[in-house]
Enzyme design. Structure first.
Site, PDB file in Angstrom:
ATOM      1  N   LYS A  63       0.837  -1.204   0.000  1.00 42.99           N
ATOM      2  CA  LYS A  63       0.000   0.000   0.000  1.00 42.99           C
ATOM      3  C   LYS A  63       0.874   1.257   0.000  1.00 42.99           C
ATOM      4  CE  LYS A  63      -0.405   0.007   5.021  1.00 42.99           C
ATOM      5  NZ  LYS A  63      -1.062  -0.697   6.131  1.00 42.99           N
ATOM      6  N   TYR A 303      15.194  29.808  10.192  1.00 42.71           N
ATOM      7  CA  TYR A 303      14.075  30.546  10.785  1.00 42.71           C
ATOM      8  C   TYR A 303      14.067  30.416  12.307  1.00 42.71           C
ATOM      9  CZ  TYR A 303      12.044  30.574   6.076  1.00 42.71           C
ATOM     10  OH  TYR A 303      11.813  30.761   4.734  1.00 42.71           O
TER      11      TYR A 303
HETATM   12  C1  LIG Z   1      -0.377  -1.779   6.748  1.00 38.31           C
HETATM   13  C2  LIG Z   1      -1.102  -3.025   7.061  1.00 38.31           C
HETATM   14  C3  LIG Z   1      -0.403  -4.222   7.264  1.00 38.31           C
HETATM   15  C4  LIG Z   1       1.107  -4.282   7.360  1.00 38.31           C
HETATM   16  O1  LIG Z   1       1.523  -3.769   8.604  1.00 38.31           O
HETATM   17  P1  LIG Z   1       3.085  -3.783   8.995  1.00 38.31           P
HETATM   18  O2  LIG Z   1       3.105  -3.292  10.384  1.00 38.31           O
HETATM   19  O3  LIG Z   1       3.744  -2.835   8.044  1.00 38.31           O
HETATM   20  O4  LIG Z   1       3.539  -5.153   8.830  1.00 38.31           O
HETATM   21  C5  LIG Z   1      -1.128  -5.373   7.429  1.00 38.31           C
HETATM   22  N1  LIG Z   1      -2.483  -5.349   7.408  1.00 38.31           N
HETATM   23  C6  LIG Z   1      -3.192  -4.212   7.239  1.00 38.31           C
HETATM   24  C7  LIG Z   1      -4.653  -4.237   7.255  1.00 38.31           C
HETATM   25  C8  LIG Z   1      -2.518  -3.011   7.071  1.00 38.31           C
HETATM   26  O5  LIG Z   1      -3.217  -1.889   6.915  1.00 38.31           O
END
Ligand SMILES: *Cc1c(COP(=O)(O)O)cnc(C)c1O
Length: 451
Positions: A63, A303
């Site tokens: 993702k 800044y």
């Molecule tokens: C992002 C996600 C994962 C992976 O999680 P990690 O901590 O990166 O292993 C697994 N399942 C779902 C539903 C997620 O949103």
């Protein structure tokens, strides 16, 4: 550029060398992703679940543009490592994977984030993409789309076992089961999976959190029993993220869903270092210095005058800022004021004539740049404009003084996940070791990005 600052990359092909030079001319920073590390991390996690014939498959969670590493290259490296599933939150990214040429003969793809009103369910179904259902509206919408395209939808029933995000609660689950039974009977949906997400699996040293995970597992199993009783049993169950893939073999079920482990990081530094788990960070973020100049002691930097040079020194411009995704919270303050306290800035590895040295973001991170106090004279250190510096990489031990994304996460008070996913696409992504991919897969990638 002095010799010590020469990039360490061993690029063998002429095309790769040209691509590297072009990227450096296009933008003064590059994110270099090692496809072999991604592949090996996936292969290692498959070993962790008992190998390819253990009855547990592994999903590469890709993702958010593969946590900023690049969706298609990462997906292909995960497949090269033996992944048989890919997962994306946004349905758009699942479709991109299929469009890129990753067919259903190579990987199941699961997607889970949409609203029941606007989900492009028809395209997901025709592209053989598995769809999560976690709301009553969602089930209706998916079933209607399946009827209209004349093909059953493969669904994974999301249950809320305590995370409090997506999925059916135990209270509403009877209504969901009723719909699942009805749509299964009419042939518009096929129940493939049952799944849920863990809230605190990354804190195995905290007894309260371990108990919370136990509670989630019990609730998960109760949901399974209810599905079986209703005549819509899941073919596969999945609950484990990276943390649970690493240290909860009892809940691997038929599939695990590691994300951060694929990219070579443990979910939380409390779990140790990547090398403790046999994985290697895949991304290196480097930049080429802008102006290097001498400043006297007592000079304000950036800044807000939150950083004042403590001695005669030199500074260098690092041409990455918050518009590149460098967290402003990784600014470095060496004075305390009404609106700030002393704070260590994000770490950067520079090369000096005496070897590698760690310096830090000094003063506030600006939009396109930040400033590094070299804590010494650039002429003595052998540091000059155009030198390549490393913000984070695999972290090759003390001698290399190379920070990791975990170090940046500490400086920015966040997690490595956010360090990667915030990196804007204006920073070129370049891919090392693309020869680990079959030729037909290499052909799916942008040839100008391969080293
Ligand atoms: C992002 C996600 C994962 C992976 O999680 P990690 O901590 O990166 O292993 C697994 N399942 C779902 C539903 C997620 O949103």
């Amino acid at each position: 550029m002095n010799l010590n600052a020469a990039p360490k990359w061993r690029i063998t092909s002429e095309q790769g060398k040209r691509n590297y030079e072009n990227a450096c001319h296009t933008y003064p920073a590059q994110a270099i992703v090692d496809l072999k590390a991604l592949r090996d991390n996936m292969a290692h996690m498959i070993d962790m679940v008992g190998g390819p014939h253990s009855g547990t498959a592994v999903m590469g969670v890709v993702k958010a543009d593969a946590y900023g590493h690049g969706l298609v290259p990462t997906a292909l490296a995960a497949l090269a490592g033996g992944a048989t599933w890919l997962g994306t939150a946004q349905s758009h990214e699942a479709l991109v994977l299929r469009r890129a040429g990753i067919g259903s003969d190579r990987a199941h793809i699961l997607t889970w984030l949409y609203n029941g009103e606007q989900v492009p369910a028809d395209r997901l179904i025709t592209n053989d993409i598995d769809i999560s259902v976690g709301s009553l509206e969602g089930i209706d919408e998916i079933a209607a789309a399946a009827r209209s395209v004349g093909k059953p939808a493969r669904v994974h029933v999301k249950v809320d076992t305590g995370f409090g995000r997506n999925g059916f609660t135990p209270q509403i689950f009877d209504q969901a089961l009723e719909k699942l039974e009805k749509y299964t009977a009419e042939g518009s949906i096929q129940v493939i999976g049952q799944w849920s997400h863990l809230a605190v699996a990354d804190a195995p040293d905290n007894p309260d959190f371990v108990e919370a995970t136990e509670m989630q597992i019990r609730t998960f199993n109760e949901f399974t029993a209810r599905m079986e009783k209703a005549g819509v049993p899941p073919q596969i169950r999945h609950l484990a993220n990276t943390a649970a893939t690493f240290d909860r073999p009892d809940i691997h079920f038929e599939l695990t869903r590691p994300g951060i482990g694929l990219y070579g990081y443990e979910p939380d530094p409390a779990m140790g270092e990547p090398s403790d788990w046999g994985i290697t960070p895949a991304m290196t973020l480097q930049a080429q210095l802008g102006t290097v100049k001498d400043l006297e002691a007592g000079h304000g930097i950036s800044y807000g005058r939150t950083y004042i040079t403590e001695e005669d020194t030199s500074t260098a411009i690092m041409p990455l800022g918050y518009a590149d995704g460098i967290h402003r919270s990784a600014s470095g303050f060496n004075t305390a004021g009404a609106r700030h306290q002393i704070h260590m800035g994000g770490p950067v590895r520079i090369m000096t004539s005496n070897g590698p040295r760690l310096v830090r973001v000094s003063g506030r991170v600006c939009m396109d740049q930040c400033i590094l106090d070299l804590r010494g004279k650039a002429s003595d250190l052998g540091v000059s404009e155009g030198d390549t510096v490393v913000l984070f990489g695999p972290g090759r031990g003390e001698a290399f003084a190379e920070p990791t994304a975990d170090d940046w996460a500490r400086a920015a008070d966040t997690i490595s996940y956010e360090i990667f996913t915030c990196l804007r696409n204006r920073i070129p992504r370049l891919y090392l070791n693309s020869d680990i991919l079959p030729e037909s897969d290499r052909a799916m990638l942008d040839p100008t990005t391969l080293l």
